[in-house]
Each structure stands twice: as C-alpha cells, then as structure tokens.
Design a protein around this motif. Structure first.
Motif, mmCIF file in Angstrom:
data_model
loop_
_atom_site.group_PDB
_atom_site.id
_atom_site.type_symbol
_atom_site.label_atom_id
_atom_site.label_comp_id
_atom_site.label_asym_id
_atom_site.label_seq_id
_atom_site.Cartn_x
_atom_site.Cartn_y
_atom_site.Cartn_z
ATOM 1 N N LEU A 106 0.910 -1.367 0.065
ATOM 2 C CA LEU A 106 0.061 0.137 0.028
ATOM 3 C C LEU A 106 1.069 1.363 -0.025
ATOM 4 N N SER A 107 1.994 1.134 0.691
ATOM 5 C CA SER A 107 2.984 2.468 0.675
ATOM 6 C C SER A 107 3.207 2.692 -0.792
ATOM 7 N N MET A 108 3.730 1.617 -1.508
ATOM 8 C CA MET A 108 4.102 1.954 -2.973
ATOM 9 C C MET A 108 3.065 2.565 -3.725
ATOM 10 N N GLN A 109 1.594 1.910 -3.393
ATOM 11 C CA GLN A 109 0.512 2.609 -4.222
ATOM 12 C C GLN A 109 0.290 4.039 -3.864
ATOM 13 N N VAL A 110 0.404 4.261 -2.593
ATOM 14 C CA VAL A 110 0.099 5.770 -2.160
ATOM 15 C C VAL A 110 1.351 6.528 -2.854
ATOM 16 N N CYS A 111 2.445 6.089 -2.875
ATOM 17 C CA CYS A 111 3.611 6.934 -3.378
ATOM 18 C C CYS A 111 3.155 7.380 -4.839
ATOM 19 N N ASP A 112 3.023 6.000 -5.493
ATOM 20 C CA ASP A 112 2.659 6.299 -7.024
ATOM 21 C C ASP A 112 1.536 7.175 -7.202
ATOM 22 N N ALA A 113 0.421 6.942 -6.572
ATOM 23 C CA ALA A 113 -0.836 7.642 -6.735
ATOM 24 C C ALA A 113 -0.504 9.067 -6.538
ATOM 25 N N GLU A 114 0.167 9.397 -5.334
ATOM 26 C CA GLU A 114 0.476 10.702 -5.067
ATOM 27 C C GLU A 114 1.543 11.564 -6.094
ATOM 28 N N ASP A 182 -6.033 15.316 -0.434
ATOM 29 C CA ASP A 182 -6.453 13.793 -0.697
ATOM 30 C C ASP A 182 -7.806 13.444 -1.319
ATOM 31 N N ARG A 183 -8.975 14.139 -1.025
ATOM 32 C CA ARG A 183 -10.243 14.157 -1.464
ATOM 33 C C ARG A 183 -10.150 14.442 -2.982
ATOM 34 N N ARG A 184 -9.547 15.723 -3.260
ATOM 35 C CA ARG A 184 -9.531 16.218 -4.634
ATOM 36 C C ARG A 184 -8.910 15.382 -5.463
ATOM 37 N N ALA A 185 -7.464 14.641 -4.969
ATOM 38 C CA ALA A 185 -6.918 13.824 -5.836
ATOM 39 C C ALA A 185 -7.458 12.307 -5.798
ATOM 40 N N GLY A 186 -8.459 12.092 -4.913
ATOM 41 C CA GLY A 186 -9.094 10.778 -5.054
ATOM 42 C C GLY A 186 -8.290 9.762 -4.250
ATOM 43 N N LEU A 187 -7.471 9.978 -3.227
ATOM 44 C CA LEU A 187 -6.546 9.283 -2.718
ATOM 45 C C LEU A 187 -7.077 8.958 -0.968
ATOM 46 N N ALA A 188 -8.387 9.499 -0.865
ATOM 47 C CA ALA A 188 -8.624 9.703 0.737
ATOM 48 C C ALA A 188 -8.895 7.954 1.155
ATOM 49 N N ASP A 189 -9.714 7.235 -0.018
ATOM 50 C CA ASP A 189 -9.692 5.818 0.429
ATOM 51 C C ASP A 189 -8.643 5.077 0.680
#
Length: 262
Positions: A106-114, A182-189
């Motif tokens: 999940l850390s890798m997913q968060v970094c990529d998405a961010e 996070d909400r604007r970027a769609g990363l909240a979930d």
C-alpha cells in the motif's frame, strides 16, 4: 540557525547498554517489562534506534544456548513440524510478515498515486509548522516544544501559551488542507486503507514482542526473522522479540536436558 525537533523524545533509547547484553538477555526476565508503557505511540516506539553490535551479540548468544540436549530437542521439533508446527511464535511471525507485506504494498501504491496526482493538483501539503527556532514540527511535537520553551530561563508563560494556541491553529489548518488535497486527488480511500494497514502492523508487532516460542524451531525462526529485519532498519521491538526467543530456547533446553537425563 533553525532546528527540527525530533519525534523520538526518549533520548535514552538511542544509547542502549552494550556490555553484557547477551548474558542479560539469557537470564530469566519478565516478558512484560519490554513492552511500551503509558500508551506510548507505537510509531515512536518502533522508530527508536538499536545498535547493530547489540543485535549481533544477542544473536551469537542465542545460537550458543541451543547446544545442550540437541538430539532430544531436534527430535521434539521434528515432531512439532510434522504435527503442524503449532508453535505460537510461528503464527505470530506469519501474521507480522503478512501485515508488513500489506503495508509495503500500500505504501508503494500511495507513493505512485501521490506522484501522479501532484502533476494535476500540486504537491500534497506537508503537515508541519515552524515555531520560533523549530523549523518543522507537528503533532505531539508542538506540545513538547511548548514545555521546552516554558522551561527556558526568563520564559513568559502567557506569551508562550498564546503562541502555542496559534501554532495549534496553524497545524490544524494544514491538516485540513492535506485532507482536502487527498479528496481532490481521489486518494482519501487509499490513504485510509494504508493507515489501517499500519495500525494492523503495530498490533502484530506488539503480539510478536510478547509471544514466547514453545519449540527451538519456532525460536530459531524468530531469531532469523529479526536478524533479517534488522539489516533493513533497527527497531526497538527487535530486542524484546529476541528476549522472547531466548526464553523459549531456555525452556527447550530444560525440557531436552530432562529427557536426556531421565
């Protein structure tokens, strides 16, 4: 000159006693003594430094303890593995490994998405503020900074309290800005799932620290796991886990010696 206040306020944990560590580790001890007290945050607890020499000396001591009654212990452990390896240490290790893998994924997913979202929404706000000679502090560090300022010679408590309230207000504003990003970027979930995974890893780590192996096989598995993990980073939970492994080995030696002399 600016200074950054460290989240890890327990300075004594960064200078562990080195002499006699292996011998102290192999002495009977209270397993509960190594657990964090006072509701100390696990992140702070897990981030404190453990010296590589201490870890290696402990590993050498643990390896040496398993020599007596080797034949009887090996037979018992073979039977345990064939019966399904019901050593609680193995279950605790499996849970911890799975939790750590999930956090890493999940850390890798968060970094990529961010990284992708930052190209559209700009950089995600960093939840840190400046206050006097502290250049970047946040969370519990703000209250700790107030206490330190109050302890300085000639401190003005009323002025410091006003500044503290302002610092807290600025910090909360940045937290809101971060959450809105996070909400604007769609990363909240995704961020929520990552936080839940880290909490699960904290729970698994606490469980591993207090789990006493019932077989030499389980104890050796715990030692191997801690030794491998310590190559990546040194965490405070390594030492109590090794102490539990040592306690399990002592039990195995006692049982094996009794079987040999019976």
């Amino acid at each position: 000159m600016t200074f950054t206040m460290q989240t890890d306020a327990a300075g004594d944990a960064r200078n562990p006693h080195r002499q006699g560590l292996a011998s102290r580790l192999l002495m009977p001890s209270n397993p509960g003594a190594e657990q964090p007290s006072g509701g100390q945050p696990m992140e702070k607890f897990m981030n404190q430094h453990v010296n590589r020499r201490s870890i290696m000396s402990v590993s050498v001591g643990l390896a040496a303890i398993a020599v007596p009654a080797g034949a009887a212990m090996a037979t018992a452990d073979l039977q345990t593995r064939e019966a399904g390896a019901d050593d609680p240490a193995l279950a605790a290790l499996a849970t911890h490994k799975a939790a750590e893998r999930k956090v890493t994924r999940l850390s890798m997913q968060v970094c990529d998405a961010e990284d992708k979202a930052s190209k559209v929404h700009g950089q995600r706000p960093v939840v840190l503020i400046a206050w006097r000679y502290y250049s970047a502090i946040g969370g519990r560090e703000i209250a700790a900074a107030r206490d330190e300022l109050l302890g300085e010679p000639g401190a003005d408590p009323a002025q410091i309290e006003l500044e503290f309230k302002d610092a807290r207000k600025r910090y909360k504003a940045i937290v809101r800005a971060r959450d809105n990003w996070d909400r604007r970027a769609g990363l909240a979930d995704l961020r929520k799932r990552f936080k839940e995974a880290k909490n699960a890893l904290d729970i698994a780590t606490r469980q591993l620290m207090k789990t006493r192996p019932t077989t030499a096989y389980g104890a050796s598995a715990m030692i191997d796991y801690v030794e491998h993990d310590s190559k990546i980073d040194f965490e405070r939970w390594h030492r109590p886990a090794l102490k539990m492994a040592a306690a399990g080995l002592r039990d195995c030696v006692s049982r094996g010696t009794a079987a040999v002399t019976a």
